[in-house]
Design an enzyme around this catalytic site. Sequence first.
Site, PDB file in Angstrom:
ATOM      1  N   LYS A 149       0.865  -1.168   0.000  1.00  0.00           N
ATOM      2  CA  LYS A 149       0.000   0.000   0.000  1.00  0.00           C
ATOM      3  C   LYS A 149       0.909   1.228   0.000  1.00  0.00           C
ATOM      4  O   LYS A 149       1.736   1.397   0.898  1.00  0.00           O
ATOM      5  CB  LYS A 149      -0.881   0.008   1.245  1.00  0.00           C
ATOM      6  CG  LYS A 149      -1.958  -1.063   1.268  1.00  0.00           C
ATOM      7  CD  LYS A 149      -3.182  -0.607   0.518  1.00  0.00           C
ATOM      8  CE  LYS A 149      -4.360  -1.530   0.752  1.00  0.00           C
ATOM      9  NZ  LYS A 149      -5.575  -1.075   0.048  1.00  0.00           N
ATOM     10  N   LYS A 257     -13.843  -6.578  -5.969  1.00  0.00           N
ATOM     11  CA  LYS A 257     -14.164  -6.645  -4.546  1.00  0.00           C
ATOM     12  C   LYS A 257     -15.672  -6.835  -4.403  1.00  0.00           C
ATOM     13  O   LYS A 257     -16.431  -5.856  -4.457  1.00  0.00           O
ATOM     14  CB  LYS A 257     -13.718  -5.367  -3.837  1.00  0.00           C
ATOM     15  CG  LYS A 257     -12.212  -5.157  -3.868  1.00  0.00           C
ATOM     16  CD  LYS A 257     -11.822  -3.854  -3.212  1.00  0.00           C
ATOM     17  CE  LYS A 257     -10.306  -3.713  -3.159  1.00  0.00           C
ATOM     18  NZ  LYS A 257      -9.876  -2.418  -2.589  1.00  0.00           N
TER      19      LYS A 257
END
Length: 352
Positions: A149, A257
């Site tokens: 990230k 997702k």
Amino acid sequence: MRLQFAPYVLKFKEPAGTSRGILTEKITCIMRIFDENDPSQFGIGEAGIFPGLSPEADDRFFYKLMELQANVRLGRPTDLSHFPSLQFGFEQCIRDFSGGCHGIYYGSPFVLGREHIEINGLVWMGDKEEMLARLEQKLAGGFHCVKFKIGAIDWRSEVDLIEEVRRRYTPEQVEIRVDANGAFDMDQALPRLKRLADLGVHSIEQPIKAGQPALMQFLCQVSPLPIALDEELIGKFSTEQKAETLDTIRPQYIVIKPTLIGGYSGAEEWINLARERNIGWWITSSLESNIGLNALAQWVATLDTTMPQGLGTGALYTNNFDSPLHLEGERLMYDPDKTLDRAALDRLDWRE
């Protein structure tokens, strides 16, 4: 039939750094459906609403949930097309209940403990030393694909981190994915993508903010680094909107997702549209508890996956639910001798 829900606050073991800030807890909504003649047998699911990302992360969520409860009682359908986390949670409840309330959402060799799902290791944001230490833990644990990230610390430090990884490991030894969560400005994007490509990074998720299709199309055309759409998929509810997004931007990959894009059914539509266009894809969880993660993993195990998936491991929280899922290195496994503790679930604050 009856539908109940129980709000539940998941507590992080350690603060989780993201480009949107530091997370210490996350609220979720556990759901169950049952025949009023036998409330002890219920199908379980999770609507893992995600503030800041879920399209329904406001008061509309609970109004729609109450509508869903009333319609379940009356045997009427409910349009959940604009409420993806609710749709996913309800789909889970229905599949579990229809399968006998044993926590089996999709039968496959995976739930018999005979197959596994290969996943990437996620390295959360932090300073350079923290992220290197987390990387070493992932590699020592057997991962060969890791995702960083990025976007929370300064760009130079993030590049230094990846350079250090490449000094130690070749792209064949360690596959690196990065997720910018829209952190780059357009004038920064191309030189940064070029630098990441030079460092042998596999791909980048959402380099610029969603909602800029012309700019994203340009980046996907000229970037030396493959781009994966992530947040760009959220809020596209119709088949026409989804097809237009892919046809306009033409990304190399999409990140799916289900909690954010309409559950099993919404995710399967994205996969079919991507396959028709030769666009790669992988599935990612969205900080669900072990209830949602279990339901997600069972579905993923039935897909024809060709690369590591972005599924969580349930290890982020101090108060997660017991689960049949466990890790062996980078392999997510299912223990058929373990089940969710339904007695513990029964003690939640159920409401209707």
